[in-house]
Write a protein that holds these residues in place. Structure first.
Motif, PDB file in Angstrom:
ATOM      1  N   LYS C 543       0.829  -1.197   0.000  1.00 49.19           N
ATOM      2  CA  LYS C 543       0.000   0.000   0.000  1.00 49.19           C
ATOM      3  C   LYS C 543       0.866   1.250   0.000  1.00 49.19           C
ATOM      4  O   LYS C 543       0.600   2.216  -0.703  1.00 49.19           O
ATOM      5  N   PHE C 544       1.914   1.196   0.824  1.00 49.68           N
ATOM      6  CA  PHE C 544       2.817   2.342   0.881  1.00 49.68           C
ATOM      7  C   PHE C 544       3.428   2.587  -0.493  1.00 49.68           C
ATOM      8  O   PHE C 544       3.500   3.726  -0.968  1.00 49.68           O
ATOM      9  N   ALA C 545       3.863   1.493  -1.140  1.00 47.85           N
ATOM     10  CA  ALA C 545       4.479   1.630  -2.462  1.00 47.85           C
ATOM     11  C   ALA C 545       3.487   2.228  -3.447  1.00 47.85           C
ATOM     12  O   ALA C 545       3.837   3.103  -4.245  1.00 47.85           O
ATOM     13  N   ALA C 546       2.236   1.781  -3.361  1.00 50.61           N
ATOM     14  CA  ALA C 546       1.225   2.289  -4.289  1.00 50.61           C
ATOM     15  C   ALA C 546       0.990   3.782  -4.045  1.00 50.61           C
ATOM     16  O   ALA C 546       0.947   4.576  -4.992  1.00 50.61           O
ATOM     17  N   TRP C 547       0.896   4.146  -2.773  1.00 49.19           N
ATOM     18  CA  TRP C 547       0.688   5.544  -2.420  1.00 49.19           C
ATOM     19  C   TRP C 547       1.843   6.402  -2.913  1.00 49.19           C
ATOM     20  O   TRP C 547       1.668   7.445  -3.537  1.00 49.19           O
ATOM     21  N   HIS C 548       3.046   5.889  -2.636  1.00 49.61           N
ATOM     22  CA  HIS C 548       4.269   6.574  -2.983  1.00 49.61           C
ATOM     23  C   HIS C 548       4.349   6.802  -4.497  1.00 49.61           C
ATOM     24  O   HIS C 548       4.689   7.874  -4.978  1.00 49.61           O
ATOM     25  N   THR C 549       3.982   5.740  -5.234  1.00 46.38           N
ATOM     26  CA  THR C 549       4.022   5.855  -6.688  1.00 46.38           C
ATOM     27  C   THR C 549       2.990   6.866  -7.171  1.00 46.38           C
ATOM     28  O   THR C 549       3.271   7.664  -8.060  1.00 46.38           O
ATOM     29  N   ARG C 550       1.834   6.843  -6.553  1.00 47.05           N
ATOM     30  CA  ARG C 550       0.775   7.734  -6.991  1.00 47.05           C
ATOM     31  C   ARG C 550       1.204   9.197  -6.779  1.00 47.05           C
ATOM     32  O   ARG C 550       0.985  10.055  -7.596  1.00 47.05           O
ATOM     33  N   VAL C 551       1.845   9.436  -5.645  1.00 44.40           N
ATOM     34  CA  VAL C 551       2.176  10.813  -5.307  1.00 44.40           C
ATOM     35  C   VAL C 551       3.399  11.312  -6.071  1.00 44.40           C
ATOM     36  O   VAL C 551       3.416  12.432  -6.568  1.00 44.40           O
ATOM     37  N   LEU C 552       4.426  10.460  -6.144  1.00 37.53           N
ATOM     38  CA  LEU C 552       5.668  10.938  -6.760  1.00 37.53           C
ATOM     39  C   LEU C 552       5.727  10.713  -8.265  1.00 37.53           C
ATOM     40  O   LEU C 552       6.303  11.501  -8.990  1.00 37.53           O
ATOM     41  N   GLN C 553       5.146   9.612  -8.729  1.00 38.59           N
ATOM     42  CA  GLN C 553       5.258   9.298 -10.153  1.00 38.59           C
ATOM     43  C   GLN C 553       3.998   9.759 -10.873  1.00 38.59           C
ATOM     44  O   GLN C 553       3.136   8.956 -11.197  1.00 38.59           O
ATOM     45  N   THR C 554       3.904  11.068 -11.111  1.00 37.53           N
ATOM     46  CA  THR C 554       2.668  11.565 -11.690  1.00 37.53           C
ATOM     47  C   THR C 554       2.620  11.372 -13.180  1.00 37.53           C
ATOM     48  O   THR C 554       1.562  11.481 -13.779  1.00 37.53           O
ATOM     49  N   GLY C 555       3.776  11.115 -13.784  1.00 37.24           N
ATOM     50  CA  GLY C 555       3.804  10.987 -15.229  1.00 37.24           C
ATOM     51  C   GLY C 555       3.893  12.331 -15.920  1.00 37.24           C
ATOM     52  O   GLY C 555       3.845  12.418 -17.136  1.00 37.24           O
ATOM     53  N   ILE C 556       4.005  13.401 -15.133  1.00 34.34           N
ATOM     54  CA  ILE C 556       4.148  14.724 -15.743  1.00 34.34           C
ATOM     55  C   ILE C 556       5.577  15.200 -15.553  1.00 34.34           C
ATOM     56  O   ILE C 556       6.083  15.266 -14.431  1.00 34.34           O
ATOM     57  N   LEU C 557       6.216  15.499 -16.681  1.00 33.96           N
ATOM     58  CA  LEU C 557       7.636  15.826 -16.651  1.00 33.96           C
ATOM     59  C   LEU C 557       7.924  16.966 -15.682  1.00 33.96           C
ATOM     60  O   LEU C 557       8.905  16.934 -14.936  1.00 33.96           O
ATOM     61  N   ARG C 558       7.036  17.950 -15.658  1.00 32.91           N
ATOM     62  CA  ARG C 558       7.275  19.131 -14.828  1.00 32.91           C
ATOM     63  C   ARG C 558       7.455  18.738 -13.367  1.00 32.91           C
ATOM     64  O   ARG C 558       8.340  19.230 -12.680  1.00 32.91           O
ATOM     65  N   ASP C 559       6.622  17.786 -12.918  1.00 33.94           N
ATOM     66  CA  ASP C 559       6.712  17.383 -11.518  1.00 33.94           C
ATOM     67  C   ASP C 559       8.052  16.712 -11.220  1.00 33.94           C
ATOM     68  O   ASP C 559       8.653  16.946 -10.183  1.00 33.94           O
TER      69      ASP C 559
END
Lengths: 116, 138, 764
Positions: C543-559
């Motif tokens: 769950k932590f990994a999923a949350w972490h991916t959702r928050v950090l890996q937005t798929g938007i280069l700018r982020d």
């Protein structure tokens, strides 16, 4: 002199990154270009600016009589210039192909890997 | 971009540019120049040709597939590293021979020079591969 | 030793090819490797028995003090013999078990590789080498448990076993490193002589706890015991081998090995005895209610491992003798029972439940005979070797009434399991729907040899005690011991207790149906067990990994750029603040008007590039920046750079112009707020970098490598242009790498451009 160049480098970095954060693919490439200029200049300045002339021996001399500019950063930058050209060229082709395949040049819309 | 002026000037500029690129390559060891700049110059000569006429004309003028030139250059650079191995030095150690010239005097020939020739061809090949590929894109 | 070990590893690598060439004799061919090991080990018995360990050492990584060091003493010998001996039988058994299975070669490869790793654990003398082999056993065990990778249960069990043992392995690694630090050597043979130093060392307790966690996870001690019964998803040969007689004993081995170094302290006794006893009882009691053949055996294995740890924890020379004897007895009867259980399941078409089996005695007489031998040995009936071990054990615990009590309960459970696996399937009436055959020849070797040993050892107690148990026990306590095993030690207290145990055990067996029913009712409790805790933790991590991916890996280069850049700014900024101001302002090159003009031009061109709404203007402004770079290079003595920059800049502009008319004009504006944020971020980067440049000025290495280049360029490399000489001579290898990268980039671009994906015809 270094202070002046430091300011220029700061502008190059800032400008490059700002462009990379925009939404157009072309701006991304141009930003990348500015950023690599900044990096090259950074190496060059950090290596020390000497107005002692190029690190090239005059005819007939076997050792340098005065200390010339540092050759090592120059060699590094020479490599870097050519490599960043290759990167730019590759990125250009990649983005062109992306644009043709996906149909958008908006970076924000590229987050999905599926093409429709 | 088919201007008469550009075409004509390119026709006259082209041979000197190529000669100049080779000159840059050969003098590189002692004066500003070398394989990188030489290769880039030669490449820009062809790029100019492509702009003035068309990419397919430039490709015809170049005769070879630029990818072959790239591979050839890489091979030359690699091979230049081999001779020092015979005198139990590390790969790519500079090795020099003095070749007597028929007119008197000697010419220094070394593996670094050969290596630089390899670099020249790689840069030229890479440049043209990309320019031709982009230019032919419809 | 290294040679034999390598041969076994090579045999593992060759297994699939051997299987392809002659599938009928794969086992027979491959078994030669472990048998060679067995023969060599048997030949070494007299030498090792007289206290002369065999050592071998090869330099591996000298700088790291890493050696391929091996050491064969009594303890290693006992384990190595069990591993290679039982291993040989298992390889033969596998041949029959996987007859006609297309993946037999793969299984053979895993199991032999496992055997080699396990041998490595017990033979290695260098702590890091022990650790490497230790991890290899976890890894091969993962492959073996997950062998039926089409089954999700098998995959989960494999993952669980691996996560638990590898996590333990990390603790062990920390322990090993601290241990080596405290003892000032990596050699086990030297560490065990430094017990005094270690006991007095300030890190003694952390070392002990870390090593114990490593050993307990591997040896399935409470509260890490849950993975072992789950690991029964593995094919039977693997269960029989890894999860009864070898891998799970790695932890016991390690603790026994370190006993001279870490033992003889109160903490040691407390930790090992407590955990060992809990595991011993827990395993035994949980075994009572099991219905599936292999799970019955698995829980008693957990229990037996607990018993070994318990005996080791008590740590008197008697209990250690008892432990060594029990290791031997347990390995034989447990492996035999596993193999028989596997045989039954194999020949009845997959029946695993004890209660659905019966009356197989006629169909499988040989298995039945072996099962009787092993089952009675497990129960501890005289005159089997299990009885000898139980007697020694009870005798050793003479002064520990509580532990004797535990032993009675545990021993009774063993009787039940011995009966349930050894007799129940063969006696009574055969259910009508059951069809069975005797196991094939290659599968008989294992049960017959192991079963006979259970009985035969009792009649050679003197020789076994002197040659195997005594050297092992001597190595564990690190002082001379005499071991005399007896089949009949007289009518004493131990014998009486033994008899009581047997009676209780038989009583338990008779009320087995009640026990199973009770266990079924208590099944709810599993929700609170460590298995559930494991699941909870695992889900938490996911769950932590999923949350972490959702928050950090937005798929938007700018982020991505923002995160990267702000991290850099924070780190560099912090370093700059810590380093304090910029003291050395002297020696700066003077500001000249020309350069100031160029700088102003560059800054304005940068602004134009960023600000321009037109693509062409933007591209050209960037060109201006590039040309200014070339001018700067000329000013500061870099003509090569200036030239290259000029040509490259021209070419870049040409390329961009060639390509850009394929793109639409700039049209996606960001929101005002986004732009403002980006400007702030970009400005912070710019300022940080500027400060960084100023701080980095005049940081000089004592002897810059450039001096070497300047001096030797002409003399040795025949070149006057030092930059060029660096590129094509001094650092030619780097340049070779670079032109290779160029080639790859060009080929990549070419492929992207020319090899278009075919348009999907017909559409979707």
């Amino acid at each position: 002199m270094e202070v002046v160049l430091a300011i220029v480098i700061g502008f190059l970095y800032g400008g490059g990154l700002y462009l990379m954060m925009r939404r157009n693919l072309i701006q991304l490439i141009i930003g990348l270009g500015l950023l690599s200029h900044g990096a090259n200049l950074l190496i060059f300045t950090a290596g020390g600016l000497r107005k002692g002339g190029a690190p090239i021996l005059a005819d007939g001399e076997k050792v340098f009589s005065t200390i010339p500019a540092d050759p090592l950063p120059q060699a590094l930058i020479l490599t870097s210039i050519v490599i960043s050209f290759a990167v730019t060229a590759f990125a250009l082709v990649l983005f062109l192909r992306t644009y043709q395949t996906v149909g958008t040049d908006d970076v924000d819309e590229l987050k999905e890997t599926e093409t429709e | 971009m088919t201007s008469i002026i550009l075409r004509t000037s390119t026709r006259y500029m082209f041979p000197p540019l190529i000669v100049f690129s080779v000159y840059l390559l050969l003098r590189g060891h002692h004066f500003p120049g070398g394989g990188f700049v030489g290769g880039l110059f030669a490449g820009s000569a062809f790029a100019l040709y492509a702009l003035a006429y068309s990419v397919s004309d430039a490709r015809k003028a170049f005769r070879q597939d630029p990818r072959d030139i790239t591979a050839g250059g890489l091979a030359i650079a690699l091979l230049s590293g081999i001779p020092p191995l015979f005198s139990s030095h590390a790969f790519l150690t500079g090795t020099w021979w003095e070749v007597p010239l028929p007119m008197g005097g000697v010419l220094d020939v070394g593996t670094p020079l050969i290596f630089d020739v390899g670099v020249y061809f790689v840069v030229l090949g890479v440049l043209l591969t990309v320019v031709f590929a982009l230019g032919e894109e419809e | 030793m290294l040679t034999l070990l390598s041969i076994i590893f090579i045999a593992a690598l060759l297994a699939p090819f051997v299987h392809r060439l002659c599938p009928k004799y794969t086992g027979a061919i491959l078994v030669t490797a472990p048998i060679a090991m067995v023969i060599w080990l048997l030949k070494k018995i007299p030498e090792v028995g007289h206290g002369h360990p065999v050592t071998e050492s090869f330099q591996w990584v000298e700088k790291l003090d890493l050696e391929l060091a091996f050491h064969l003493d009594g303890l290693s010998l006992l384990f190595a013999l069990l591993i290679s001996g039982i291993g040989s039988l298992i390889v033969l058994y596998t041949q029959g078990y996987f007859k006609g299975h297309p993946q037999q070669g793969r299984f053979m490869m895993y199991i032999i590789a496992f055997m080699a790793s396990m041998l490595g654990v017990v033979l290695a003398d260098h702590l890091l080498l022990v650790f490497i082999f230790w991890e290899l056993t976890s890894f091969t065990s993962y492959l073996l448990i997950g062998f039926n990778h089409n089954s999700p249960d098998a995959r989960n069990a494999a993952l669980q076993a691996m996560l638990v043992t590898v996590l333990g392995g990390l603790f062990l690694m920390a322990g090993i490193i601290m241990l080596a630090g405290a003892a000032d050597t990596w050699r086990l043979s030297e560490i065990i002589q430094r017990g005094d130093v270690l006991l007095a060392h300030k890190n003694y307790l952390p070392i002990l706890i870390l090593v114990c966690i490593g050993a307990f996870t591997k040896s399935a001690q409470f509260p890490f015991h849950f993975w072992l019964p789950n690991a029964m998803q593995a094919p039977t040969p693997a269960s029989a081998y890894l999860h009864s007689s070898t891998m799970v004993k790695a932890g016991v081995y390690l603790l026994a090995r370190l006993h001279p170094a870490l033992g003889s302290s109160e903490e040691w006794t407390l930790i090992l005895t407590t955990i060992g006893t809990i595991t011993f009882l827990l395993g035994a009691i949980m075994a009572l209610g099991q219905k599936v053949l292999k799970r019955l055996l698995a829980y008693t294995t957990v229990s037996a491992l607990g018993a070994m740890i318990m005996l080791l924890g008590v740590g008197t020379s008697y209990t250690i003798k008892a432990m060594a004897t029990f290791i031997l007895a347990h390995a034989f009867y447990k492996a035999a029972l596993f193999l028989i259980a596997g045989g039954i399941t194999h020949e009845t078409g997959g029946e695993t439940s004890v209660d659905k089996l019966g009356g197989l005695r006629k169909a499988m007489p040989i298995s039945f005979a072996c099962a009787i031998l092993a089952g009675l040995s497990m129960g501890g009936f005289p005159p089997f070797f299990g009885f000898v071990a139980k007697e020694t054990w009870l005798h050793a615990l003479d002064h520990y009434p509580l532990l004797v009590g535990a032993t009675v309960i545990g021993g009774a459970a063993y009787v039940l399991v011995g009966f349930a696996v050894g007799f129940k399937p063969f006696l009574g009436k055969m259910p009508a729907e059951l069809h069975a055959h005797e196991i094939p020849l290659s599968m008989r070797f294992g049960p017959i040899v192991l079963g006979l040993c259970c009985l035969a050892f009792s009649f050679f107690t003197g020789s076994i005690g002197h040659n195997l148990v005594q050297p092992a026990a001597t190595a564990i306590v690190a002082k001379e011991l005499e071991v005399h095993l007896h089949l009949w030690a007289g009518f004493n207290k131990a014998f009486v207790i033994s008899l009581i145990t047997l009676m209780i055990g038989i009583g338990l067996y008779c009320s087995r149906s009640f026990l199973v029913a009770t266990a079924g009712r208590l099944g709810v409790l599993v929700k609170f067990g460590p298995d559930a805790a494991y699941q909870f933790l695992l889900n938490g991590v996911l769950k932590f990994a999923a949350w972490h991916t959702r928050v950090l890996q937005t798929g938007i280069l700018r982020d991505y750029i923002r995160v990267t850049v702000l991290t850099t700014v924070a780190l560099v900024g912090a370093a700059l603040v810590r380093a304090g101001g910029f003291q050395r302002w002297e020696n700066l090159a003077p500001v000249s008007i020309r350069i100031a003009l160029v700088a102003i031009l560059m800054i304005s061109a940068t602004f134009a590039t960023v600000h321009s709404k037109s693509r062409l203007r933007s591209i050209l402004s960037m060109g201006v920046v590039g040309f200014c770079m070339a001018i700067l290079f000329t000013f500061f003595g870099a003509p090569d750079l200036a030239m290259t920059q000029l040509v490259i800049e021209t070419l870049t502009v040409i390329l961009l112009v060639l390509a850009f008319h394929h793109f639409p004009p700039f049209r996606h504006g960001s929101k005002k707020r986004t732009r403002a944020t980006d400007i702030i971020i970009a400005a912070s980067v710019g300022i940080t970098i500027s400060l960084l440049v100023l701080a980095a000025l005049h940081v000089q290495t004592p002897t810059p490598v450039s001096d070497f280049y300047l001096e030797h360029s002409y003399k040795e490399a025949h070149g006057r242009n030092v930059v060029n000489v660096i590129l094509v001579d001094f650092r030619a290898l780097d340049t070779l790498g670079e032109i290779t990268v160029l080639t790859i980039a060009a080929l990549g671009a070419y492929a992207l451009m020319k090899l278009k994906p075919k348009k999907e015809e017909g559409g979707e």
